[in-house]
Design an enzyme around this catalytic site. Structure first.
Site, PDB file in Angstrom:
ATOM      1  CE  LYS A  53     130.122   8.268  21.076  1.00  0.00           C
ATOM      2  NZ  LYS A  53     129.201   9.408  21.219  1.00  0.00           N
ATOM      3  CD  GLU A 112     121.758  -4.242  13.017  1.00  0.00           C
ATOM      4  OE1 GLU A 112     121.322  -3.867  11.920  1.00  0.00           O
ATOM      5  OE2 GLU A 112     121.622  -5.404  13.436  1.00  0.00           O
ATOM      6  CB  CYS A 116     117.813   2.298  10.739  1.00  0.00           C
ATOM      7  SG  CYS A 116     117.042   1.160  11.891  1.00  0.00           S
ATOM      8  CD  GLU A 175     119.916   6.531   6.203  1.00  0.00           C
ATOM      9  OE1 GLU A 175     121.050   6.998   6.366  1.00  0.00           O
ATOM     10  OE2 GLU A 175     119.424   5.667   6.956  1.00  0.00           O
TER      11      GLU A 175
HETATM   12  P1  NAD Z   1     126.438   8.614  13.261  1.00  0.00           P
HETATM   13  O1  NAD Z   1     127.164   7.542  12.542  1.00  0.00           O
HETATM   14  O2  NAD Z   1     126.708  10.016  12.908  1.00  0.00           O
HETATM   15  O3  NAD Z   1     126.727   8.522  14.835  1.00  0.00           O
HETATM   16  C1  NAD Z   1     126.465   7.344  15.580  1.00  0.00           C
HETATM   17  C2  NAD Z   1     127.413   7.281  16.782  1.00  0.00           C
HETATM   18  O4  NAD Z   1     128.753   7.119  16.339  1.00  0.00           O
HETATM   19  C3  NAD Z   1     127.412   8.541  17.659  1.00  0.00           C
HETATM   20  O5  NAD Z   1     127.387   8.104  19.009  1.00  0.00           O
HETATM   21  C4  NAD Z   1     128.727   9.200  17.309  1.00  0.00           C
HETATM   22  O6  NAD Z   1     129.266   9.985  18.353  1.00  0.00           O
HETATM   23  C5  NAD Z   1     129.608   8.008  17.053  1.00  0.00           C
HETATM   24  N1  NAD Z   1     130.793   8.273  16.203  1.00  0.00           N
HETATM   25  C6  NAD Z   1     130.940   9.220  15.250  1.00  0.00           C
HETATM   26  N2  NAD Z   1     132.146   9.080  14.648  1.00  0.00           N
HETATM   27  C7  NAD Z   1     132.754   8.025  15.237  1.00  0.00           C
HETATM   28  C8  NAD Z   1     134.004   7.362  15.024  1.00  0.00           C
HETATM   29  N3  NAD Z   1     134.855   7.756  14.088  1.00  0.00           N
HETATM   30  N4  NAD Z   1     134.277   6.271  15.784  1.00  0.00           N
HETATM   31  C9  NAD Z   1     133.401   5.821  16.722  1.00  0.00           C
HETATM   32  N5  NAD Z   1     132.220   6.419  16.969  1.00  0.00           N
HETATM   33  C10 NAD Z   1     131.902   7.499  16.234  1.00  0.00           C
HETATM   34  O7  NAD Z   1     124.893   8.243  13.111  1.00  0.00           O
HETATM   35  P2  NAD Z   1     123.621   9.098  13.579  1.00  0.00           P
HETATM   36  O8  NAD Z   1     123.511  10.305  12.698  1.00  0.00           O
HETATM   37  O9  NAD Z   1     123.661   9.276  15.054  1.00  0.00           O
HETATM   38  O10 NAD Z   1     122.415   8.094  13.268  1.00  0.00           O
HETATM   39  C11 NAD Z   1     121.734   8.058  12.049  1.00  0.00           C
HETATM   40  C12 NAD Z   1     122.229   6.901  11.194  1.00  0.00           C
HETATM   41  O11 NAD Z   1     122.107   5.692  11.939  1.00  0.00           O
HETATM   42  C13 NAD Z   1     121.415   6.696   9.935  1.00  0.00           C
HETATM   43  O12 NAD Z   1     122.270   6.407   8.856  1.00  0.00           O
HETATM   44  C14 NAD Z   1     120.569   5.457  10.268  1.00  0.00           C
HETATM   45  O13 NAD Z   1     120.141   4.717   9.157  1.00  0.00           O
HETATM   46  C15 NAD Z   1     121.499   4.687  11.125  1.00  0.00           C
HETATM   47  N6  NAD Z   1     120.764   3.753  11.974  1.00  0.00           N
HETATM   48  C16 NAD Z   1     120.850   2.415  11.675  1.00  0.00           C
HETATM   49  C17 NAD Z   1     120.117   1.498  12.440  1.00  0.00           C
HETATM   50  C18 NAD Z   1     120.164   0.024  12.143  1.00  0.00           C
HETATM   51  O14 NAD Z   1     119.688  -0.773  12.967  1.00  0.00           O
HETATM   52  N7  NAD Z   1     120.719  -0.408  11.028  1.00  0.00           N
HETATM   53  C19 NAD Z   1     119.312   1.956  13.493  1.00  0.00           C
HETATM   54  C20 NAD Z   1     119.253   3.325  13.750  1.00  0.00           C
HETATM   55  C21 NAD Z   1     119.999   4.209  12.980  1.00  0.00           C
END
Ligand code: NAD
Length: 475
Positions: A176, A249, A283, A381
Site C-alpha cells: 500500500k 522504519e 528519514c 523532525e
Molecule cells: P505516515 O506515517 O503519515 O504514512 C506512511 C504510510 O502509512 C502511508 O501509506 C499511510 O497511508 C499509511 N497509514 C497512515 N495511517 C495508517 C494506519 N493507522 N495504519 C496503517 N497505515 C497507515 O508517514 P509519511 O508522512 O508518509 O512519511 C514521512 C515519515 O516517514 C517521516 O517521519 C520519516 O522519518 C519516516 N520515514 C522513515 C524511514 C526509515 O527508514 N526509518 C524512511 C522514510 C521515511
C-alpha cells in the site's frame, strides 16, 4: 511472467498502463500544481481480493526456490533499467524531486541495484550444534503474505526495500503506497510484475483505512512499515491481535556532531548533502548539527557558501538539484518551525523566507544559527530543507544533546581523526552512526532504528532473515 519487458518510451505511456479507465483521484505536481495523472481509489474490498490472490499464489512462488526467485528479481532489475527514464520522469512529476542530483534518476537506479543485491545474498541454513550427541540447524522458511506500507519521500526505493527481500524469501506481497505518491509505486510495480508470476505482487492504492485493514488482516503474516512514529505505533496496535511480525522504519531527527579538529571547508559539501538530500525529506538525513565553538563560524560560513550554489526548482529542469516539499502539510510544518525559530531570536544565515507568489510548495534552503537545543526546529523532525546549527563547547554536552530525544535512527560524527570520531560514535544512541558522511545506505549493510525510530533490520542477509520464519531442525 514475461521474458521481454515492455518498454515505455515516455511517462505518459507508462501512466496509460496504470491509470483506471474511468474516474480515479487526480494527483498534482507539487512543483506546479498541474495534474500528473489519476490513481485508482482502491477500497478495503479491493484489498480483500488482493490478499486472497496473493495468498493463493504464495505456495507456488515459494516452491520455485531461491535460485528461480533470484533470477526473477534480476529480470525485474533489467526491466526497471529498460524503463528508467519514463520511471524517473513520472517520479519527478509526482514526488517533486529533480531528475538530477541524488534524486529521481538516482532513486530509479537504486531500485535496480537493490533488487540485484537482494537477489545475490546467500542464505544457507546455519549449523548451530554439530557434535556426537546431536545436531541443530536453523533454516529460514517463507512467512506467507507480507503487507508493505510506505511513505511519500522515496516511494519507489522504499517499496523495493520492502518487496525485494520479501519476494526473495518466498513470500508474496501486498503493497500500500502513500496516498501522496501512488502513481510512482503503481508504475514501478507494473514494471516489476513483468518479471514475476501473476499475483505474486499486488499494489492496493488506498488511504489510511486500507493501511489499517492490511495491518490487522488475519491473512497477512508480516507488515513492513516505513513512515512516521505515530503511524508505527498505530500499526503495532492493529497488528497485535494476529501477533504479526512487524518491521518498523520510523521517523528520526538525526544529529551530527562536528568535533573541534574537523576541517570545515573539506566537509561542507558532505554536510550539505547529508542534510538536504531530497530537499531534506529523508528519514536518515542530518536534521540537527552540533558544531564546536572553535570552528562554529567557519562551518556556518562554509555551509552557506555550498548551500547558496544549489539550484532549487521544478524537477524536470535539468539544472535543479533541489525541489519542492512534496505536499502542503509538509510545507506548513517546515514554515511553522522556522517561524518559531525566528521568533525565538535564532539567526537566519540563508533562506527562511518562502516566496508566496511562486506556484508549488517550494521552501528555500534554510540555515539557522544561534539556536537553542530545545527550540522546536531542533527538537522536532522538520523533514524539510531547514538545518539548525547548534553551538557546543564540550563534547560531553554535544553527546548528551544528540541523545536527548526519543528517536534514534541515524547520526554522524565529523572529525579529522577516525579514532576520535569512533569513540564519540560508540556513545550515540542511533541505529547507524556514520563518520564524515551521513545517510549513506548500502544494500549489503543492515539498517534500522534505535529507540522510537523503530525495530527490525532491513538490507543484507540480516534483512532477508527478517522476512523469513526461523525454524530449528534438531536431531
Ligand atoms: P505516515 O506515517 O503519515 O504514512 C506512511 C504510510 O502509512 C502511508 O501509506 C499511510 O497511508 C499509511 N497509514 C497512515 N495511517 C495508517 C494506519 N493507522 N495504519 C496503517 N497505515 C497507515 O508517514 P509519511 O508522512 O508518509 O512519511 C514521512 C515519515 O516517514 C517521516 O517521519 C520519516 O522519518 C519516516 N520515514 C522513515 C524511514 C526509515 O527508514 N526509518 C524512511 C522514510 C521515511
Amino acid at each position: 511472467m514475461t521474458t521481454e519487458a515492455t518498454i515505455f518510451a515516455t511517462d505518459a505511456e507508462l501512466l496509460s498502463a496504470i491509470e483506471p479507465t474511468t474516474g480515479g483521484r487526480t494527483i498534482n505536481d507539487p512543483a506546479t500544481g498541474e495534474p500528473v495523472g489519476r490513481a485508482p481509489e482502491h477500497t478495503v474490498p479491493d484489498l480483500e481480493v488482493a490478499v486472497a490472490a496473493a495468498r493463493a499464489a504464495q505456495p507456488a512462488w515459494a516452491a520455485l526456490g531461491h535460485g528461480a526467485r533470484s533470477a526473477a528479481l534480476n529480470n525485474a532489475a533489467d526491466a526497471i533499467e529498460a524503463n528508467a527514464e519514463a520511471l524517473a520522469v513520472l517520479l519527478s512529476r509526482e514526488q517533486g524531486k529533480p531528475l538530477n542530483g541524488p534524486n529521481a534518476r538516482f532513486e530509479v537506479g537504486a531500485c535496480a541495484a537493490w533488487l540485484r543485491a537482494t537477489a545475490g545474498f546467500g542464505l544457507e541454513p546455519e549449523v548451530l550444534v554439530d557434535e556426537e550427541g546431536g545436531r541443530a540447524e536453523i533454516h529460514y522458511r517463507p512467512l506467507g503474505v507480507v503487507g508493505a506500507i510506505g511513505p511519500w519521500n522515496w516511494p519507489m526505493m522504499i517499496s523495493v526495500w520492502q518487496l525485494a527481500p520479501a519476494l526473495r524469501m518466498g513470500n508474496t506481497v501486498v503493497l500500500k503506497p502513500s496516498e501522496y505518491t501512488p502513481l510512482s509505486v503503481l508504475a514501478l510495480a507494473h514494471i516489476i510484475n513483468s518479471a514475476l508470476p501473476q499475483d505474486v505482487l499486488h499494489v492496493v492504492s488506498g488511504g489510511r483505512d486500507v493501511g489499517e485493514a492490511l495491518s490487522s488482516h488475519p491473512s497477512i503474516d508480516k507488515i513492513m512499515f516505513t513512515g512516521s512514529t505515530a503511524t508505527g505505533k498505530a500499526i503495532i496496535r492493529s497488528s497485535a491481535d494476529t501477533v504479526k511480525r512487524v518491521t518498523l522504519e520510523l521517523g528520526g531527527n538525526d544529529a551530527g556532531i562536528v568535533l573541534p579538529d574537523a576541517d570545515p571547508k573539506a566537509l561542507a559539501m558532505d554536510l550539505f548533502w547529508g542534510a538536504f538530500i531530497n530537499t531534506g525529506q529523508t528519514c536518515a538525513a542530518l536534521k540537527r548539527l552540533y558544531v564546536h565553538e572553535d570552528i562554529y563560524d567557519s562551518v556556518c560560513e562554509a555551509l552557506v557558501e555550498v548551500a547558496g550554489q544549489m539550484p532549487m526548482g521544478v524537477g524536470l529542469d535539468e539544472n535543479n538539484v533541489l525541489g519542492p516539499l512534496q505536499n502542503k502539510a509538509q510545507f506548513d510544518i517546515v514554515s511553522e518551525l522556522v517561524r518559531q525559530a525566528k521568533d525565538a531570536g535564532a539567526r537566519i544565515l540563508l533562506g527562511g523566507n518562502p516566496d508566496a507568489g511562486q506556484p508549488g510548495f517550494f521552501y528555500p534552503t534554510t540555515l539557522v544559527a544561534d539556536i537553542d537545543n530545545d527550540n522546536p526546529l531542533v527538537a522536532q523532525e522538520q523533514f524539510g530543507p531547514a538545518l539548525p546549527i547548534i553551538k557546543y563547547s564540550s563534547v560531553e554536552d554535544a553527546i548528551e544533546m544528540a541523545n536527548g530525544l526519543e528517536v534514534g535512527l541515524g547520526a554522524s560524527v565529523w572529525s579529522s581523526s577516525t579514532d576520535a570520531a569512533r569513540e564519540v560514535a560508540a556513545r550515540i544512541q542511533a541505529g547507524t552512526v556514520w563518520i564524515n558522511k551521513h545517510g549513506a545506505v548500502d544494500p549489503r549493510v543492515p539498517f534500522g532504528g534505535a529507540k522510537q525510530s523503530g525495530y527490525g533490520l532491513e538490507f543484507g542477509t540480516e534483512g532477508l532473515k527478517h522476512l523469513g520464519q526461523p525454524q530449528v531442525i534438531s536431531y
